[in-house]
Design an enzyme around this catalytic site. Structure first.
Site, short mmCIF file in Angstrom:
data_model
loop_
_atom_site.label_atom_id
_atom_site.label_comp_id
_atom_site.label_asym_id
_atom_site.label_seq_id
_atom_site.Cartn_x
_atom_site.Cartn_y
_atom_site.Cartn_z
N THR A 119 6.03 0.15 -5.44
CA THR A 119 6.12 1.85 -5.26
C THR A 119 7.36 2.21 -4.79
OG1 THR A 119 5.22 3.65 -4.64
CG2 THR A 119 4.57 1.78 -3.30
N TYR A 143 0.11 3.16 3.06
CA TYR A 143 0.25 2.85 1.71
C TYR A 143 1.50 2.22 1.06
CZ TYR A 143 0.89 2.87 -3.63
OH TYR A 143 0.86 2.79 -4.70
#
Ligand code: UDP
Length: 330
Positions: A119, A143
């Site tokens: 990501t 995350y």
């Protein structure tokens, strides 16, 4: 020639299910391995399905022995930034520890090709407009950190073991299958485009804009929205790259074009022909003002060219799916 087999961990989720469809259409055999906590069984319309948890190394091993995949694509992860801040253990367990299970089982059975869903959150809060893969990775929430940890694990495994990988760092995945067979369906939903479409369809009273005082032309955050089918195509190219003997690598996947929250809402108004009620509210914690990816490396090395870079097409496919899924009469 026998078909190559891909095991798709998390293949019942949003991006994983579009991947499963794309791989199927490209002639691969696929096995979706998913615990259905976040995924939907009705999104798995192609290939084989195993109801399983990647936390269960024994069950994973049985699935690998049975299906003998040539490669793994790993989409199974928790992805809520805010939740990762309040419950980091969930993210380090579900995103890091369970990935170690997959990698161990891959080594046990001799499966050597791994495509990882990474990501742009691994870049933290960038200080420049277009981020390429060399930009320092300093994630600002658990995350992003969990995804970067796996990238680091993969680098060490590539050195120590015969296991090659491609990290694909997604910018903002959006849109739906062009035939509206599958689409985006999170619970809870936190992403801008489905929330805007909910407001468009009357499923929510309004959409909130999180911050109008950013240092951007219209004061709202800018993101690089990339069609989910273009993401899937990049995975197929990355897979062929590994099958052809390519070295472990990382690639950004974005359109290199940024749109503000207000531009996305305007686009949804145009695509749907409906009015959308908007409420301007506070900034959301942890949101970088601008995140736009330079994906020239994926173009150069993989030959990846997004087929649907226009925001109208991205929002348009999402709207067609949204109507079919939630409000057939509109
Ligand atoms: N956003 C917003 N209202 C919402 C949801 C999101 O204004 O109801 C903004 C969010 O602050 C960010 C952008 O839309 O600037 C994209 O958010 P999303 O959650 O879709 O993706 P992210 O960039 O966080 O991965």
């Amino acid at each position: 020639m026998t078909k190559k087999t891909i095991l798709i961990a998390g293949g019942a989720g949003y991006i994983g299910s579009h991947m499963n469809l794309a791989a199927h259409e490209r002639g691969y055999s696929t096995v979706v391995y998913d615990n259905l906590v976040y995924g939907h069984k009705n999104a798995v319309q192609w290939g084989d399905f195993v109801l399983g948890d990647i936390a269960d190394a024994g069950q994973l091993h049985l699935a690998f022995r049975h299906f003998q995949p040539d490669a793994v694509m790993h989409f199974a992860a928790c992805t809520y930034v805010g939740e990762s801040v309040t419950d980091p253990e969930k993210y380090y367990l579900n995103n890091v520890a369970t990935t170690l299970n997959i990698l161990r089982v891959m080594r046990e059975v001799g499966c050597r090709n791994f495509i990882f869903s990474s990501t742009c959150a691994t870049y933290g809060v960038p200080r420049q407009f277009l981020i390429d893969e060399e930009y320092p990775q300093t994630p600002v929430n658990p995350y992003g950190k969990s995804k970067l940890m796996v990238e680091n694990v993969l680098a060490d495994y590539a050195t120590a073991f015969d296991l090659r990988h491609v990290n694909l760092r997604y910018f903002n995945a959006a849109g739906a299958d062009t035939q509206a067979r599958i689409g985006e369906d999170h619970n809870p939903e936190t992403h801008l485009i489905p929330l805007v479409l909910d407001a468009t369809a009357g499923r929510r009273p309004h959409v909130s804009i999180f911050g109008t005082d950013y240092d951007t032309p219209d004061g709202t955050c800018i993101r690089d929205y990339i069609h989910v089918d273009d993401l899937a195509e990049a995975h197929l190219l990355a897979l062929e790259y590994l099958f052809d003997g390519g070295e472990s690598e990382s690639f950004n996947l974005g359109n290199g074009q940024g749109y503000s929250v207000k531009e996305v809402i305007d686009c949804a108004r145009k695509v749907s022909g409906q009015e959308i009620a908007v409420v301007e509210s506070q900034r959301r914690a942890g949101d970088p003002p601008v995140l736009v990816g330079n994906a020239e490396k994926a173009a150069r090395v993989l030959g990846w060219r997004p087929a649907m870079p226009r925001l109208e097409d991205i929002v348009g496919t999402a709207w067609t799916w949204h109507k079919k899924r939630f409000c057939e009469k509109i």
